[in-house]
Write an enzyme that holds these catalytic residues in place. Structure first.
Site, PDB file in Angstrom:
ATOM      1  N   ASP A  11     -10.713  -9.157   7.501  1.00  0.00           N
ATOM      2  CA  ASP A  11     -12.128  -9.045   7.119  1.00  0.00           C
ATOM      3  C   ASP A  11     -12.801 -10.422   7.079  1.00  0.00           C
ATOM      4  O   ASP A  11     -13.964 -10.557   7.446  1.00  0.00           O
ATOM      5  CB  ASP A  11     -12.278  -8.349   5.760  1.00  0.00           C
ATOM      6  CG  ASP A  11     -12.342  -6.828   5.914  1.00  0.00           C
ATOM      7  OD1 ASP A  11     -12.021  -6.330   7.017  1.00  0.00           O
ATOM      8  OD2 ASP A  11     -12.704  -6.142   4.940  1.00  0.00           O
ATOM      9  N   LYS A  46       3.536 -15.462   1.514  1.00  0.00           N
ATOM     10  CA  LYS A  46       3.565 -16.352   0.341  1.00  0.00           C
ATOM     11  C   LYS A  46       5.004 -16.476  -0.151  1.00  0.00           C
ATOM     12  O   LYS A  46       5.373 -15.925  -1.182  1.00  0.00           O
ATOM     13  CB  LYS A  46       2.609 -15.833  -0.740  1.00  0.00           C
ATOM     14  CG  LYS A  46       1.168 -16.250  -0.427  1.00  0.00           C
ATOM     15  CD  LYS A  46       0.189 -15.986  -1.519  1.00  0.00           C
ATOM     16  CE  LYS A  46       0.385 -16.791  -2.765  1.00  0.00           C
ATOM     17  NZ  LYS A  46      -0.066 -18.202  -2.653  1.00  0.00           N
ATOM     18  N   ASP A  61      -5.169  -7.163   5.638  1.00  0.00           N
ATOM     19  CA  ASP A  61      -6.397  -6.457   5.294  1.00  0.00           C
ATOM     20  C   ASP A  61      -7.485  -7.471   4.937  1.00  0.00           C
ATOM     21  O   ASP A  61      -8.628  -7.412   5.424  1.00  0.00           O
ATOM     22  CB  ASP A  61      -6.082  -5.548   4.079  1.00  0.00           C
ATOM     23  CG  ASP A  61      -7.145  -4.495   3.849  1.00  0.00           C
ATOM     24  OD1 ASP A  61      -8.114  -4.442   4.618  1.00  0.00           O
ATOM     25  OD2 ASP A  61      -6.992  -3.716   2.884  1.00  0.00           O
ATOM     26  N   ASP A  77      -2.802 -17.895   1.367  1.00  0.00           N
ATOM     27  CA  ASP A  77      -4.029 -18.388   0.727  1.00  0.00           C
ATOM     28  C   ASP A  77      -4.579 -19.603   1.481  1.00  0.00           C
ATOM     29  O   ASP A  77      -5.784 -19.702   1.730  1.00  0.00           O
ATOM     30  CB  ASP A  77      -3.795 -18.704  -0.763  1.00  0.00           C
ATOM     31  CG  ASP A  77      -2.578 -19.594  -1.009  1.00  0.00           C
ATOM     32  OD1 ASP A  77      -1.718 -19.692  -0.120  1.00  0.00           O
ATOM     33  OD2 ASP A  77      -2.490 -20.198  -2.092  1.00  0.00           O
ATOM     34  N   TYR A 103       0.826  -1.219   0.000  1.00  0.00           N
ATOM     35  CA  TYR A 103       0.000   0.000   0.000  1.00  0.00           C
ATOM     36  C   TYR A 103       0.855   1.263   0.000  1.00  0.00           C
ATOM     37  O   TYR A 103       0.382   2.343  -0.334  1.00  0.00           O
ATOM     38  CB  TYR A 103      -0.952   0.032   1.211  1.00  0.00           C
ATOM     39  CG  TYR A 103      -2.026  -1.044   1.170  1.00  0.00           C
ATOM     40  CD1 TYR A 103      -2.311  -1.731  -0.003  1.00  0.00           C
ATOM     41  CD2 TYR A 103      -2.755  -1.380   2.301  1.00  0.00           C
ATOM     42  CE1 TYR A 103      -3.274  -2.718  -0.054  1.00  0.00           C
ATOM     43  CE2 TYR A 103      -3.726  -2.367   2.260  1.00  0.00           C
ATOM     44  CZ  TYR A 103      -3.977  -3.040   1.082  1.00  0.00           C
ATOM     45  OH  TYR A 103      -4.942  -4.018   1.042  1.00  0.00           O
TER      46      TYR A 103
END
Ligand code: NAD
Length: 386
Positions: free
Chosen positions: A271, A210, A267, A243, A159
């Site tokens: 959620d 990852k 992020d 993942d 970001y």
């Protein structure tokens, strides 16, 4: 599981309970001031009971600050935030400010607080209260008693990395670039917070990245392992590809205690974890910065995950539990009052067990109450248990 060491609190020097604590309240916009009103009652209760001595100052943020000063937060209020022991933040935004310049939009106030206070560690607990287990999108048995914590790195990664641009390739094509970048010190400091937090809980950390396809993932895993060896070996450490972590969060969320991950994966995963619990009106969060060398106290901001809910603002309908639970996190992580944080959480559970519900969590056969009644009921349960 490894044994708990003597040092079992994330934050700070052990306060004598009557040391004075400086709180800076930023209620913000929409339902922000309404839910903050319930925290003010709670602060008054703690002061009156002589459990702690909170000094309270209040400022403006978001649209409210823009209306008053033409900025999403004034320099004077930024100074007061920096000087406080904890910032308690409501919510910002609303259609009234949709047209204001981008750098003055309500959210800019929150982003400036996070940036200037260097709040690099974002804590999002996902707790399922027994009375609300049926509100989850997962089956009751998978989520009942769930208590996990997602720790997201908040100030680095894709970001913020440079270059971040869209270039015209001149052949009718454009190219967009975002840069995922982490220095080892950024990974080390968030890993330390993860291990310290785990020691206050079930002593397990699962690090997610990852490394199979990303260099930043290779470094992330390497540094977490190195940091673990520097005095945190009592904490159980595991690793998972992000993942696979997303899948496991939905398949069997109770296997986790603390999950530590980068800004982007955090992020998304926070959620996912949030929805395990059912409602936005129930979710607290904390953002912590570096520990002060003398006191050990971290810069800190506590806020509900929800926004300003313009659709219900001003009607006394908002659920204050996320805001109250955010204040409970402040008790635990800023003021070494973890026992009282637990009592507030127990009071919330007891209130829900008495079938009181705000509109967002209403179920058939329950009693619908407003913001003030819900806040009062939590304090009544706290009083009864004190
Ligand atoms: P929102 O979280 O404000 O609301 C989403 C839905 O959840 C609405 O239907 C709302 O009524 C409900 N809801 C949220 N909190 C609730 C509570 N405590 N009790 C009962 N119901 C609740 O998200 P949104 O509608 O996408 O955004 C509204 C405004 O808030 C926008 O201006 C947005 O930019 C801003 N926002 C701010 C923050 C923040 O301050 N940290 C976070 C998210 C959104």
């Amino acid at each position: 599981m490894a044994t708990m060491p003597a040092r079992a609190n994330l934050s700070i020097k052990k306060d004598s309970s009557m040391a004075s604590h400086k709180l800076f309240l930023l209620p913000g916009d929409g339902i922000g001031p309404e839910v903050m009103g319930e925290v003010k009652k709670l602060i008054a209760w703690f002061n009156a009971r002589g459990i702690a001595s909170f000094e309270v100052e209040e400022g403006l943020v978001g649209g409210a600050a823009y209306d008053a000063h033409g900025e999403a937060i004034s320099d004077a209020d930024m100074d007061r935030a920096q000087a406080s022991d904890a910032v308690i933040f409501g919510a910002v935004g609303g259609p009234k400010w949709d047209g204001v310049p981008y750098d003055k939009r309500p959210e800019a106030g929150l982003l400036r607080l996070r940036k200037d206070m260097v709040l690099y560690a974002n804590l999002r607990p996902a707790i399922v209260y027994p009375a609300l287990a049926d509100a989850s999108s997962l089956k009751r048995e998978l989520v009942e008693g769930l208590d996990i914590l997602i720790l997201r790195e908040l100030t680095g990664g894709v970001y913020f990395g440079q270059p971040k641009e869209i270039t015209d390739l001149g052949n009718g094509q454009k190219r967009a670039v975002d840069t995922q970048v982490y220095d080892s010190y950024e990974i080390d400091r968030i890993a330390r917070v993860a291990f310290e937090l785990a020691r206050t809980r079930r002593n397990q950390v699962c690090s997610m990245e990852k490394h199979n396809v990303m260099k930043s993932g290779v470094l992330w895993k390497e540094v977490v392992i190195e940091t673990h060896k520097k005095g945190f070996e009592d904490v159980e450490l595991s690793h998972m590809l992000a993942d696979a972590g997303g899948m496991q969060l939905v398949r069997n969320p109770k296997q986790f205690d603390v999950i530590v991950t980068d800004n982007l994966f955090g992020d998304i995963l926070s959620d996912v974890a949030a929805m395990l619990t059912g409602s936005l009106g129930m979710l607290p969060s904390a953002s912590l910065g570096a520990a002060d060398e003398k006191t050990g106290r971290r810069k800190a901001l506590y806020e509900p995950v929800h926004g300003s809910a313009p659709d219900i603002a001003g009607k006394g309908l908002a659920n204050p539990i996320a805001m109250i639970a955010s204040f409970a996190m402040a008790l635990k992580y800023s003021f070494a009052l973890g026992n009282w944080a637990d009592k507030v959480d127990t009071a919330i559970a007891a209130t829900l067990a008495k079938n009181l519900r705000t509109g967002d969590i209403m179920q058939p056969g329950m009693t619908q109450v407003g913001t003030g009644e819900m806040g009062d009921a939590v304090i009544a349960e706290l009083e009864a248990a004190a």
